[in-house]
Design an enzyme around this catalytic site. Structure first.
Site, mmCIF file in Angstrom:
data_model
loop_
_atom_site.group_PDB
_atom_site.id
_atom_site.type_symbol
_atom_site.label_atom_id
_atom_site.label_comp_id
_atom_site.label_asym_id
_atom_site.label_seq_id
_atom_site.Cartn_x
_atom_site.Cartn_y
_atom_site.Cartn_z
ATOM 1 N N HIS A 17 0.725 -1.054 0.007
ATOM 2 C CA HIS A 17 -0.160 -0.074 -0.096
ATOM 3 C C HIS A 17 0.855 1.299 -0.288
ATOM 4 O O HIS A 17 1.245 1.673 0.885
ATOM 5 C CB HIS A 17 -0.928 -0.160 1.136
ATOM 6 C CG HIS A 17 -1.988 1.350 1.241
ATOM 7 N ND1 HIS A 17 -3.071 0.725 2.052
ATOM 8 C CD2 HIS A 17 -1.897 2.341 0.584
ATOM 9 C CE1 HIS A 17 -3.652 2.036 1.773
ATOM 10 N NE2 HIS A 17 -3.096 3.001 1.165
ATOM 11 N N HIS A 19 1.463 4.834 -2.587
ATOM 12 C CA HIS A 19 1.122 5.507 -3.790
ATOM 13 C C HIS A 19 2.303 6.167 -4.300
ATOM 14 O O HIS A 19 2.599 6.977 -3.527
ATOM 15 C CB HIS A 19 -0.185 6.550 -3.594
ATOM 16 C CG HIS A 19 -1.307 6.305 -2.645
ATOM 17 N ND1 HIS A 19 -2.371 6.097 -3.478
ATOM 18 C CD2 HIS A 19 -1.677 6.011 -1.518
ATOM 19 C CE1 HIS A 19 -3.334 5.389 -2.745
ATOM 20 N NE2 HIS A 19 -2.802 5.368 -1.555
ATOM 21 N N HIS A 197 -9.654 1.023 -1.326
ATOM 22 C CA HIS A 197 -9.440 1.538 -0.253
ATOM 23 C C HIS A 197 -10.888 1.772 0.614
ATOM 24 O O HIS A 197 -12.021 2.366 -0.136
ATOM 25 C CB HIS A 197 -9.168 3.156 -0.302
ATOM 26 C CG HIS A 197 -7.414 3.329 -0.462
ATOM 27 N ND1 HIS A 197 -6.945 2.831 -1.666
ATOM 28 C CD2 HIS A 197 -6.471 4.258 0.083
ATOM 29 C CE1 HIS A 197 -5.512 3.247 -1.540
ATOM 30 N NE2 HIS A 197 -5.247 3.875 -0.558
ATOM 31 N N GLU A 200 -11.126 3.678 5.902
ATOM 32 C CA GLU A 200 -10.285 4.549 6.408
ATOM 33 C C GLU A 200 -10.750 5.732 7.306
ATOM 34 O O GLU A 200 -10.931 5.790 8.277
ATOM 35 C CB GLU A 200 -9.299 5.223 5.229
ATOM 36 C CG GLU A 200 -8.324 5.973 5.635
ATOM 37 C CD GLU A 200 -7.721 6.826 4.470
ATOM 38 O OE1 GLU A 200 -8.011 6.869 3.295
ATOM 39 O OE2 GLU A 200 -6.462 7.374 4.461
ATOM 40 N N ASP A 278 1.764 4.252 2.690
ATOM 41 C CA ASP A 278 0.766 5.068 2.025
ATOM 42 C C ASP A 278 1.493 5.873 1.188
ATOM 43 O O ASP A 278 1.467 5.985 -0.063
ATOM 44 C CB ASP A 278 -0.158 5.481 3.044
ATOM 45 C CG ASP A 278 -1.430 5.815 2.646
ATOM 46 O OD1 ASP A 278 -1.875 5.342 1.526
ATOM 47 O OD2 ASP A 278 -2.414 6.342 3.186
ATOM 48 N N ASP A 279 1.701 7.262 1.878
ATOM 49 C CA ASP A 279 2.310 8.460 1.228
ATOM 50 C C ASP A 279 3.424 8.848 2.076
ATOM 51 O O ASP A 279 3.410 9.958 2.729
ATOM 52 C CB ASP A 279 1.273 9.336 1.015
ATOM 53 C CG ASP A 279 0.007 8.852 0.270
ATOM 54 O OD1 ASP A 279 -0.034 8.777 -0.918
ATOM 55 O OD2 ASP A 279 -0.826 8.782 1.026
HETATM 56 N N1 ADE Z 1 -4.549 8.768 -2.107
HETATM 57 C C1 ADE Z 1 -3.259 9.057 -1.723
HETATM 58 N N2 ADE Z 1 -3.289 8.715 -0.390
HETATM 59 C C2 ADE Z 1 -4.652 8.137 -0.047
HETATM 60 C C3 ADE Z 1 -5.175 7.749 1.022
HETATM 61 N N3 ADE Z 1 -4.693 7.606 2.303
HETATM 62 N N4 ADE Z 1 -6.565 7.480 1.289
HETATM 63 C C4 ADE Z 1 -7.199 7.646 0.030
HETATM 64 N N5 ADE Z 1 -6.785 7.948 -1.194
HETATM 65 C C5 ADE Z 1 -5.350 8.410 -1.129
HETATM 66 ZN ZN ZN Z 2 -3.734 4.681 0.391
#
Ligand code: ADE
Ligand code: ZN
Length: 343
Positions: A17, A19, A197, A200, A278-279
């Site tokens: 997971h 991006h 997703h 969350e 994630d990011d």
């Molecule tokens: N796009 C990038 N990060 C995300 C996240 N945590 N939740 C939903 N979309 C995303």
């Molecule tokens: Zn994500």
């Protein structure tokens, strides 16, 4: 047994997971803005880091999409991708299933071929240089229409052999999975696996929709499934993994602090959970930093860390032979670490 930070560092692991746009570090953001003559509201790396404080998912997404504007041509996507692999080689990541958000780029006039070919070039180089394998997951943006998702799917078909799965990301509130049932059905008919997703910020019912209507093979995040015990039972029975991202959940205020995170309860209930970033460029933590949050604040011990690394391969879309090889590699690494330790 060796200390837990060495164990986290040395164990082979998969990241399921992440991006690719979320790996755009401030230094590269500034460099690409200058190269492509794109206005950004920051003058320095420290200003960017200061701006990266988020009220919630939507507030984060605003800065995330703004940052993606600096990605203009194939070489930008290549540099973004190879920089991510260079960083995670240090974390002993051996396999990645990488999300990308092409609608965020084609809507600005960037050709889909430039986006995907740049990313694929980075993935191929990572395999040769770092022995890291990877697969690609095309995410539909759920704040956009079903029609836009269908257009994206059509654009992706010439590259179907390079795309393993489709996913669904972006703003979750008021954008339920059921809105995308038809495009996910079409994607499955075209041979793509599906991930979603869900849970969350959105309710447990979105996780249920993701499984029942979109036939998700994995749920990304999914932490709010805990609000529905019947759903948790179903996820366990169907062996549907949750790709959990602890630092992300704190930065986006899904939980107010790490000691409030429910990863311990999810893990103890028998769910197949994995740990992910994630990011990472926006949240200030790559995969091993996420593991260390569990060690430092949630009493995760060596057997649990080893199990989470095994889960990461078991939950992946690798074939069963490759999964077995990676599980054996984990066992061998543990044996080596134990042998290094004086009695
Ligand atoms: N796009 C990038 N990060 C995300 C996240 N945590 N939740 C939903 N979309 C995303
Ligand atoms: Zn994500």
């Amino acid at each position: 047994m060796t200390d837990l930070s060495t164990l986290v560092k040395k164990l082979p692991k998969a990241e399921l997971h992440v991006h690719i746009e979320g790996t755009l570090e401030p230094e590269l953001l500034i460099k690409l803005a200058q190269k492509n003559k794109i206005d950004i509201p920051y003058k320095s790396v420290s200003e960017i880091k200061q701006a990266y404080q988020f009220r919630n998912l939507e507030a984060f997404l605003e800065l995330y999409y703004q940052a993606t504007n600096v990605l203009v041509d194939q070489t930008d996507f290549y540099h973004l991708t190879i920089a991510y692999f260079e960083r995670i080689a240090q974390d002993n990541v051996r396999h990645v299933e990488l999300f990308f958000d092409p609608q965020a780029h084609v809507s600005r006039g960037v050709h889909f071929s430039e986006v995907i070919e740049g990313i694929l070039q980075g993935m191929e180089e990572a395999r040769a240089r770092f022995n890291i394998t990877s697969k690609l997951i095309l995410c539909f943006l759920r704040h956009l229409s079903e029609e836009s998702a269908f257009d994206m799917l059509k654009m992706a078909l010439p590259y179907r052999n390079y795309i393993t799965a489709v996913g669904l990301d972006s703003a979750e509130k008021d954008h339920p999975p059921k809105n995308f049932e038809r495009v996910f059905t079409q994607a499955r008919l075209e041979g793509f696996l599906t991930v979603v997703h869900a849970g969350e910020e959105g309710p447990a019912d979105y996780v249920r929709q993701a499984i029942e209507l979109l036939k998700a093979r994995r749920i990304d995040h999914g932490v709010r499934c805990a609000e529905d015990p019947e759903l948790v039972k179903k996820l366990i029975e169907l062996k549907i993994p949750l790709t959990v991202c602890p630092i992300s959940n704190i930065k986006l205020k899904v939980f107010s602090k790490i000691t409030d995170h429910n990863i311990r309860a999810l893990y103890d209930s028998g769910l197949l959970v994995t740990i992910n970033s994630d990011d990472p460029a926006f949240f200030g933590g790559y995969i091993n930093d996420n593991f260390m949050e569990l060690v430092d604040h949630l009493r995760f011990q060596a057997p649990e860390i080893i199990q989470l690394c095994k889960n990461s391969f078991m939950a992946s879309f690798l074939d069963s032979g490759s999964k077995e090889e990676y599980l054996k590699l984990i066992d061998d690494t543990v044996k080596e670490l134990m042998a290094e330790q004086p009695a």
